[in-house]
Write a protein that holds these residues in place. Sequence first.
Motif, PDB file in Angstrom:
ATOM      1  N   ILE A 148       0.959  -1.055  -0.094  1.00 28.40           N
ATOM      2  CA  ILE A 148      -0.012   0.074  -0.072  1.00 28.40           C
ATOM      3  C   ILE A 148       0.806   1.314   0.168  1.00 28.40           C
ATOM      4  O   ILE A 148       2.020   1.064   0.490  1.00 28.40           O
ATOM      5  N   HIS A 149       0.297   2.175  -0.401  1.00 26.55           N
ATOM      6  CA  HIS A 149       0.871   3.583  -0.454  1.00 26.55           C
ATOM      7  C   HIS A 149       0.001   4.597   0.549  1.00 26.55           C
ATOM      8  O   HIS A 149      -1.114   4.420   0.282  1.00 26.55           O
ATOM      9  N   ILE A 150       0.643   5.213   1.377  1.00 26.42           N
ATOM     10  CA  ILE A 150      -0.055   6.092   2.222  1.00 26.42           C
ATOM     11  C   ILE A 150       0.055   7.712   1.765  1.00 26.42           C
ATOM     12  O   ILE A 150       1.065   8.071   1.662  1.00 26.42           O
ATOM     13  N   LEU A 151      -1.273   8.040   1.791  1.00 28.83           N
ATOM     14  CA  LEU A 151      -1.394   9.479   1.318  1.00 28.83           C
ATOM     15  C   LEU A 151      -1.798  10.110   2.666  1.00 28.83           C
ATOM     16  O   LEU A 151      -3.036   9.860   3.472  1.00 28.83           O
ATOM     17  N   VAL A 183       4.534  -1.161   3.427  1.00 29.11           N
ATOM     18  CA  VAL A 183       4.177   0.226   2.897  1.00 29.11           C
ATOM     19  C   VAL A 183       5.437   0.822   1.935  1.00 29.11           C
ATOM     20  O   VAL A 183       6.409   1.009   2.213  1.00 29.11           O
ATOM     21  N   ALA A 184       4.775   0.845   0.666  1.00 30.76           N
ATOM     22  CA  ALA A 184       5.696   1.265  -0.503  1.00 30.76           C
ATOM     23  C   ALA A 184       6.291   2.624  -0.551  1.00 30.76           C
ATOM     24  O   ALA A 184       7.249   2.890  -1.087  1.00 30.76           O
ATOM     25  N   GLY A 185       5.381   3.473   0.310  1.00 32.93           N
ATOM     26  CA  GLY A 185       5.821   4.776   0.087  1.00 32.93           C
ATOM     27  C   GLY A 185       5.052   5.816   0.773  1.00 32.93           C
ATOM     28  O   GLY A 185       3.909   5.286   1.093  1.00 32.93           O
ATOM     29  N   LEU A 186       5.278   6.924   1.164  1.00 29.72           N
ATOM     30  CA  LEU A 186       4.318   7.800   1.827  1.00 29.72           C
ATOM     31  C   LEU A 186       4.163   9.345   0.809  1.00 29.72           C
ATOM     32  O   LEU A 186       5.372   9.652   0.399  1.00 29.72           O
ATOM     33  N   ALA A 205      12.310  10.865   6.780  1.00 33.35           N
ATOM     34  CA  ALA A 205      11.231  10.596   5.966  1.00 33.35           C
ATOM     35  C   ALA A 205      11.627  10.583   4.676  1.00 33.35           C
ATOM     36  O   ALA A 205      11.123   9.512   3.678  1.00 33.35           O
ATOM     37  N   ARG A 206      12.263  11.570   3.957  1.00 35.22           N
ATOM     38  CA  ARG A 206      12.667  11.411   2.717  1.00 35.22           C
ATOM     39  C   ARG A 206      13.520  10.236   2.327  1.00 35.22           C
ATOM     40  O   ARG A 206      13.292   9.426   1.259  1.00 35.22           O
ATOM     41  N   ALA A 207      14.451   9.791   3.104  1.00 29.65           N
ATOM     42  CA  ALA A 207      15.249   8.725   2.932  1.00 29.65           C
ATOM     43  C   ALA A 207      14.542   7.438   2.836  1.00 29.65           C
ATOM     44  O   ALA A 207      14.941   6.521   2.240  1.00 29.65           O
ATOM     45  N   MET A 208      13.243   7.200   3.790  1.00 30.40           N
ATOM     46  CA  MET A 208      12.667   6.372   3.720  1.00 30.40           C
ATOM     47  C   MET A 208      11.490   6.284   2.733  1.00 30.40           C
ATOM     48  O   MET A 208      10.255   5.457   3.032  1.00 30.40           O
ATOM     49  N   GLY A 209      11.456   7.084   1.798  1.00 30.31           N
ATOM     50  CA  GLY A 209      10.331   7.154   0.809  1.00 30.31           C
ATOM     51  C   GLY A 209       9.270   8.014   0.480  1.00 30.31           C
ATOM     52  O   GLY A 209       8.439   8.079  -0.133  1.00 30.31           O
ATOM     53  N   SER A 210       9.476   9.088   1.549  1.00 31.65           N
ATOM     54  CA  SER A 210       8.468  10.141   1.596  1.00 31.65           C
ATOM     55  C   SER A 210       8.577  11.231   0.701  1.00 31.65           C
ATOM     56  O   SER A 210       9.557  11.674   0.244  1.00 31.65           O
ATOM     57  N   ASP A 211       7.387  11.923   0.147  1.00 28.54           N
ATOM     58  CA  ASP A 211       7.416  13.071  -0.704  1.00 28.54           C
ATOM     59  C   ASP A 211       6.417  13.973   0.218  1.00 28.54           C
ATOM     60  O   ASP A 211       5.381  13.509   0.303  1.00 28.54           O
ATOM     61  N   ILE A 212       7.267  14.923   0.411  1.00 27.92           N
ATOM     62  CA  ILE A 212       6.598  15.962   1.425  1.00 27.92           C
ATOM     63  C   ILE A 212       6.353  17.242   0.702  1.00 27.92           C
ATOM     64  O   ILE A 212       7.248  17.759   0.045  1.00 27.92           O
ATOM     65  N   LEU A 213       5.050  17.688   0.781  1.00 30.34           N
ATOM     66  CA  LEU A 213       4.573  19.103   0.295  1.00 30.34           C
ATOM     67  C   LEU A 213       3.802  19.791   1.393  1.00 30.34           C
ATOM     68  O   LEU A 213       3.055  19.418   1.973  1.00 30.34           O
TER      69      LEU A 213
END
Length: 319
Positions: A148-151, A183-186, A205-213
């Motif tokens: 799953i991907h978390i939004l 959890v494939a990414g956030l 967070a970014r190192a573990m796959g997060s895209d932050i806006l």
Amino acid sequence: MTTHGYEAGRLDLPFVGISTFGKRPYVADWTAIEADAAILGAPFDFGTQWRAGARFGPRGVREASTLFSFGHAGAYDHEDDATYLPGDVRIVDIGDADIVHTDTMKSHANIEAGVRAILEAGALPVVIGGDHSVNIPCINAFDDQGDIHILQIDAHLDFVDERHGVRFGHGNPMRRAAEKAYVAGLTQIGIRNVSSTAKEGYEDARAMGSDILSVRQVRKLGPEATAARLPKGARVYITLDIDAFCPSIAPGTGTPSHGGFLYYDVLEILQQVAQEHEVVGIDLVEVAPDYDPTGGTSILAAQVLLNLLGFIFHARAQG
């Protein structure tokens, strides 16, 4: 003439009767859930770091949701030329997970059991919190559901690893989620201002796959481009903290943060995500009704949830 069910049965006005979510049927037996979506309350707020009160969120959102109880007719949207949540979409309310006061792990385990029961029934879990720590047991319940991907839509990153021994509070859920192999990414949007997470939390967070806006970055992108940042084909779990919204429209929360989203900022993103992705789970958290005597925050939460459910099942019906 279209048959919509208003001609038969009781009038059943919003202020009449028992306040289940949207005045949908109550199912007490978690082994007998037959529905497309099931609502679970998670009235837990021991994870808060400032103002408590989100334990009353499920009750407040349920009561507010009766305003939108439109029976068998569904809700016709003239802009989309679509009727959302018609009578053939089966939504039930299975009540609340049992909360054991001061016992985080037992309370979380009971929330997880409720989400697992919904998933085993083949229904979409919709959890109303409670503070954001309730997301931890929700995500735990997906360990046998595939990737799953978390939004996350939130003012705060919630990516603290451990602080004074606390690993399961409302500042930790996205870190706990990112640790899961499934959890494939956030995608974390709305993050702004003085946050609950230090600089190293953003780096982790970014190192573990997060895209932050931030809110301003999302507004510059627009809803379509924001939704397009989610991986194509991803199965999406949506976690929505009510403090993602500006406290001018959502003051009823423990940690308000000015400069947040307005209603359509979020709604248009959710509609886009529902059209482009399979949504596998939802939680909406941090509504604390006592801080908003107008009831507007609870109404906002109920309206967003019902619209999101409408988008999801309309997209499914369209194939």
